[in-house]
Design an enzyme around this catalytic site. Structure first.
Site, PDB file in Angstrom:
ATOM      1  N   CYS A   2       1.052  -1.144  -0.294  1.00  0.00           N
ATOM      2  CA  CYS A   2      -0.174   0.049   0.734  1.00  0.00           C
ATOM      3  C   CYS A   2       0.873   1.137  -0.139  1.00  0.00           C
ATOM      4  CB  CYS A   2      -1.261  -0.504   1.436  1.00  0.00           C
ATOM      5  SG  CYS A   2      -1.648  -1.725   0.889  1.00  0.00           S
ATOM      6  N   ARG A  27       1.028   2.485  -5.776  1.00  0.00           N
ATOM      7  CA  ARG A  27       1.457   1.396  -5.268  1.00  0.00           C
ATOM      8  C   ARG A  27       0.034   0.157  -4.307  1.00  0.00           C
ATOM      9  NH1 ARG A  27       6.230   2.336  -2.244  1.00  0.00           N
ATOM     10  NH2 ARG A  27       5.427   0.710  -0.489  1.00  0.00           N
ATOM     11  N   TRP A  70      -3.912  -1.780  -1.616  1.00  0.00           N
ATOM     12  CA  TRP A  70      -3.554  -2.692  -2.091  1.00  0.00           C
ATOM     13  C   TRP A  70      -4.248  -3.946  -1.408  1.00  0.00           C
ATOM     14  CZ3 TRP A  70       0.222  -7.436  -2.622  1.00  0.00           C
ATOM     15  CH2 TRP A  70      -0.216  -8.011  -3.567  1.00  0.00           C
ATOM     16  N   ASN A  96       1.065   0.088   6.649  1.00  0.00           N
ATOM     17  CA  ASN A  96       1.529  -1.044   4.968  1.00  0.00           C
ATOM     18  C   ASN A  96       2.404  -1.882   5.271  1.00  0.00           C
ATOM     19  OD1 ASN A  96       2.141  -1.657   2.112  1.00  0.00           O
ATOM     20  ND2 ASN A  96       4.326  -0.050   2.737  1.00  0.00           N
ATOM     21  N   GLY A  97       2.028  -3.676   4.717  1.00  0.00           N
ATOM     22  CA  GLY A  97       2.774  -4.769   5.288  1.00  0.00           C
ATOM     23  C   GLY A  97       1.403  -5.383   6.056  1.00  0.00           C
ATOM     24  N   GLU A 462       9.702 -14.036 -19.245  1.00  0.00           N
ATOM     25  CA  GLU A 462       9.617 -12.458 -19.212  1.00  0.00           C
ATOM     26  C   GLU A 462       8.372 -11.897 -19.645  1.00  0.00           C
ATOM     27  OE1 GLU A 462       9.822  -8.446 -18.463  1.00  0.00           O
ATOM     28  OE2 GLU A 462       9.240 -10.424 -16.832  1.00  0.00           O
ATOM     29  N   LYS A 466       5.122  -9.979 -19.101  1.00  0.00           N
ATOM     30  CA  LYS A 466       4.619  -8.191 -19.206  1.00  0.00           C
ATOM     31  C   LYS A 466       3.120  -8.737 -20.092  1.00  0.00           C
ATOM     32  CE  LYS A 466       6.598  -5.992 -17.732  1.00  0.00           C
ATOM     33  NZ  LYS A 466       7.383  -7.338 -17.083  1.00  0.00           N
ATOM     34  N   GLU A 469       0.136  -9.634 -16.976  1.00  0.00           N
ATOM     35  CA  GLU A 469      -0.089  -8.663 -16.029  1.00  0.00           C
ATOM     36  C   GLU A 469      -0.164  -7.885 -16.645  1.00  0.00           C
ATOM     37  OE1 GLU A 469       3.916  -7.473 -13.939  1.00  0.00           O
ATOM     38  OE2 GLU A 469       4.433  -7.442 -15.773  1.00  0.00           O
ATOM     39  N   HIS A 485       7.670 -31.584 -25.959  1.00  0.00           N
ATOM     40  CA  HIS A 485       7.253 -32.247 -24.452  1.00  0.00           C
ATOM     41  C   HIS A 485       6.303 -31.781 -24.416  1.00  0.00           C
ATOM     42  CE1 HIS A 485      11.138 -34.365 -25.433  1.00  0.00           C
ATOM     43  NE2 HIS A 485      11.429 -32.823 -25.530  1.00  0.00           N
ATOM     44  N   LYS A 579       3.037  -2.572  -7.446  1.00  0.00           N
ATOM     45  CA  LYS A 579       4.225  -2.687  -7.710  1.00  0.00           C
ATOM     46  C   LYS A 579       5.729  -3.203  -7.084  1.00  0.00           C
ATOM     47  CE  LYS A 579       7.490  -0.495 -10.929  1.00  0.00           C
ATOM     48  NZ  LYS A 579       7.777  -1.183 -11.547  1.00  0.00           N
TER      49      LYS A 579
HETATM   50  C1  BG6 Z   1       6.077  -7.279  -8.873  1.00  0.00           C
HETATM   51  C2  BG6 Z   1       6.206  -6.460  -9.441  1.00  0.00           C
HETATM   52  O1  BG6 Z   1       5.451  -7.197  -7.513  1.00  0.00           O
HETATM   53  O2  BG6 Z   1       7.612  -7.164  -8.122  1.00  0.00           O
HETATM   54  C3  BG6 Z   1       7.021  -6.293 -10.461  1.00  0.00           C
HETATM   55  O3  BG6 Z   1       4.661  -6.325 -10.357  1.00  0.00           O
HETATM   56  C4  BG6 Z   1       8.115  -6.625 -10.034  1.00  0.00           C
HETATM   57  O4  BG6 Z   1       6.981  -5.915 -12.222  1.00  0.00           O
HETATM   58  C5  BG6 Z   1       7.848  -7.236  -8.831  1.00  0.00           C
HETATM   59  O5  BG6 Z   1       9.099  -7.244 -11.138  1.00  0.00           O
HETATM   60  C6  BG6 Z   1      10.128  -7.932  -8.637  1.00  0.00           C
HETATM   61  O6  BG6 Z   1      10.001  -5.950  -7.654  1.00  0.00           O
HETATM   62  P1  BG6 Z   1      11.770  -5.732  -7.531  1.00  0.00           P
HETATM   63  O7  BG6 Z   1      10.597  -4.160  -6.903  1.00  0.00           O
HETATM   64  O8  BG6 Z   1      11.860  -6.686  -6.514  1.00  0.00           O
HETATM   65  O9  BG6 Z   1      11.759  -5.881  -8.491  1.00  0.00           O
END
Ligand code: BG6
Length: 584
Positions: A2, A27, A70, A96-97, A462, A466, A469, A485, A579
């Protein structure tokens, strides 16, 4: 994660907190809330969804706290939105946490007659403070947090006390120092337009601001001194500018960020290279996209440095703790420097006497301050939840370190400088238009598959992240050789398959894999330096040898962005994601 903010000063707090929360929206955007303090009264306003889409209200007072949520504990409801208060409604807390022992504390408090209004873990905090309020606010907060298990940052205000209190353990909390005002926030963009003078709270530290700021250690109660640091980037860098979304802005910033990433202290690079050479086992660890960069690191070090390093995703790292000795080296990669699983791996490594080297984007973050040495990747603020520019900056730095391990630092620098200038050429409107056309073709796809070999296998994984997400299309990455396989069974009339190609010894094999897909009726999208008959759609990338992961992931970032926009989704704030995740 958050976003929390707090303000005390000589200006009306509500508009300042409202603007700060908008700047921390990346956040968490499930709900938001404010509490302002006006003499004897606490005024609270809560709302659902994004604060940037909400009507701005007005609450009196020059002291306030705010929150953008969040959701982790308790559904996405107004009742669970922060701030949370005690039974009297005179103590308000934003958090936050995660409080891991909240259920037992709640039970204990309910047995003592406290009445809870929400399902959150957070609400136990104002009730715990209420339990000890006869000691005064500061002491009551200290006694309350001493009962908490977990990672948290909190901000607290109380009716009748012109004071703002904040405590951090595990989640970030930064203080902004103004002339006659003090800001606290989860991240700097919240108050950067007001001041670039900051102080970072360390774990178990508390700030008490009432016109001036005092700092204490909540375990000892002792006062602590904080260093005032001047931030060298401005609020504009953390804004969208003329771009419709942060994600597109940050993709386009890769014209400059790769160069900035490799502009490192050469001595530190060479020293780290020596450490990797001497270590009895080097682990690379990270989460999400940063985890995929760590995985690519394993391939890059094997290929460039003939050195075996072990990639372990941080959430699984506890399974390897028993291998840690004081001769092991841990390399962690994290954009935010706050991801809980990464911090847990660092704590385990520390206990085992392991040296920790980190690649981080956010200066002053927990990882930055808890590592033996940190390479800051200098990508500037990355606000879109989907990581883009930080990814290629991390890849560039890992590649540079691999070249340094074999005494070829200059060669590595030349390759990455050349790559950066070719990326500069790639990022043009014509190239983007070609990818937008592809996105139109794929916008109604149910599934997209991506394959790659060697350095580009982690980039296939990766790429899937992308696309998933931000566009919510099911996407999956595979090692090219694994296609036969199992995954090939999923390929039929027009199934889109992206093939990541590099001009290396794997080229023929990955092209054969593309042919196998085509033979089953798949629609083949080739990301490659050269075109090929196997491709139904070709996205040209420059031929940059061992730096191919950097140039191969960029067209996928752009594709994912346009798929999200074409499907009507906000690429900056994907549903259910955050994030950086400060909870395990
Ligand atoms: C996720 C982000 O929550 O955390 C991703 O949405 C990110 O984009 C991942 O790769 C790891 O975050 P960080 O800040 O440790 O690189």
């Amino acid at each position: 994660m958050c976003g929390i903010v707090g303000y005390i000063g000589d200006r009306e707090a509500y508009p300042i907190i409202h603007d700060a929360l908008k700047r921390l929206e990346y956040r968490g955007y499930d709900s938001y809330g404010f509490a302002t303090l006006d003499k004897e009264a606490i005024h609270i306003e809560k709302g659902m969804g994004k604060i940037s889409e909400a009507e701005i209200g007005r609450l009196p007072g020059m002291v306030a706290v705010g929150h953008s949520r969040w959701a982790t504990h308790g559904g996405v409801t107004k009742r669970n939105a922060h701030p949370h208060t005690d039974c009297s409604g005179r103590i308000a807390v934003v958090h936050n946490g995660i409080i891991e022992n909240f259920q037992e504390l709640r039970k204990e408090l309910e047995e003592r007659g406290h009445v809870f209004k929400s399902e959150t873990d957070t609400e136990i905090i104002p009730h715990l403070i209420e339990e000890n309020i006869s000691w005064g606010l500061e002491e009551a907060v200290i006694k309350a947090v001493q009962r908490l298990k977990g990672r948290y940052a909190i901000a607290v205000i109380r009716a009748g006390e012109e004071r703002l209190v904040g405590v951090r353990r595990g989640s970030p909390l930064i203080v902004g120092k103004g002339k006659s005002e003090t800001f606290i926030a989860s991240d700097i963009p919240a108050f950067l337009k007001h001041t670039n003078k900051v102080m970072y709270l360390d774990d178990n530290e508390m700030i008490v601001a009432d016109g001036k700021a005092k700092f204490f250690n909540v375990e000892t109660g002792e006062p602590v001194r904080k260093r005032l640091i001047t931030i060298d980037w401005d609020a504009k860098q953390a804004e969208k500018g003329d771009y419709p979304h942060f994600m597109l802005k940050e993709i386009m910033e890769q014209k400059d960020t790769i160069i900035r990433a490799i502009n490192q202290n050469e001595e530190a690079i060479l020293k780290t290279a020596e450490e990797i050479k001497r270590a009895h086992g080097t682990f690379f660890t990270g989460c999400g996209t940063a985890g995929k960069v760590c995985m690519a690191g394993e391939y890059i070090f094997s290929r460039v440095a003939n050195k075996h390093v072990n990639f372990v995703v941080s959430s699984e790292f506890p399974n390897y703790n028993h291998f840690l000795t004081d001769k092991t080296l841990l390399v962690t990669i994290s954009q935010s420097g706050e991801t809980a699983d990464v911090m847990e791996a660092v704590e385990a490594a520390r206990k085992a006497g392991v040296r920790v080297i980190s690649l981080v984007n956010v200066m002053g973050s927990s990882l930055h301050r808890n590592s033996d040495y940190t390479f800051l990747i200098n990508a500037g603020p990355e606000k879109a939840v989907a990581s883009t520019k930080a990814t290629t900056s991390q890849l560039a730095l890992v590649t540079l370190l691999a070249y340094a391990v074999t005494g070829r630092l200059e060669e590595g620098k030349r390759l990455l400088m050349e790559t950066a200038s070719k990326v500069n050429d790639m990022l043009n409107p014509r190239y983007e238009a070609r990818i937008t056309r592809l996105a139109r073709k794929l916008r109604n796809s149910r599934d997209v598959y991506i394959i790659g070999r060697s350095l580009n296998y982690p980039m296939a994984l990766e790429s899937a992240i992308k696309i998933m997400e931000v566009s919510y299309i099911h996407a999956q990455g595979f090692a090219g050789g694994e296609l036969k396989h199992g995954p090939l069974a999923l390929i039929g009339g027009g199934t889109p398959c992206i093939v990541l190609v590099a001009n290396d010894e794997n080229r023929d094999d990955i092209i054969s894999n593309a042919m196998e897909i085509k033979a089953r009726g798949g629609y083949v999208i080739g990301v490659s330096p050269e075109n090929n008959d196997a491709f139904d759609y070709w996205l040209r990338v420059p031929d940059v040898g061992n730096a191919s992961p950097i140039v191969n992931i960029i067209p996928i970032q752009i594709l994912a962005y346009h798929l999200a926009v074409l499907r009507g989704y906000d690429p900056d704030y994907p549903r259910n994601l955050a994030k950086s995740v400060v909870v395990k």
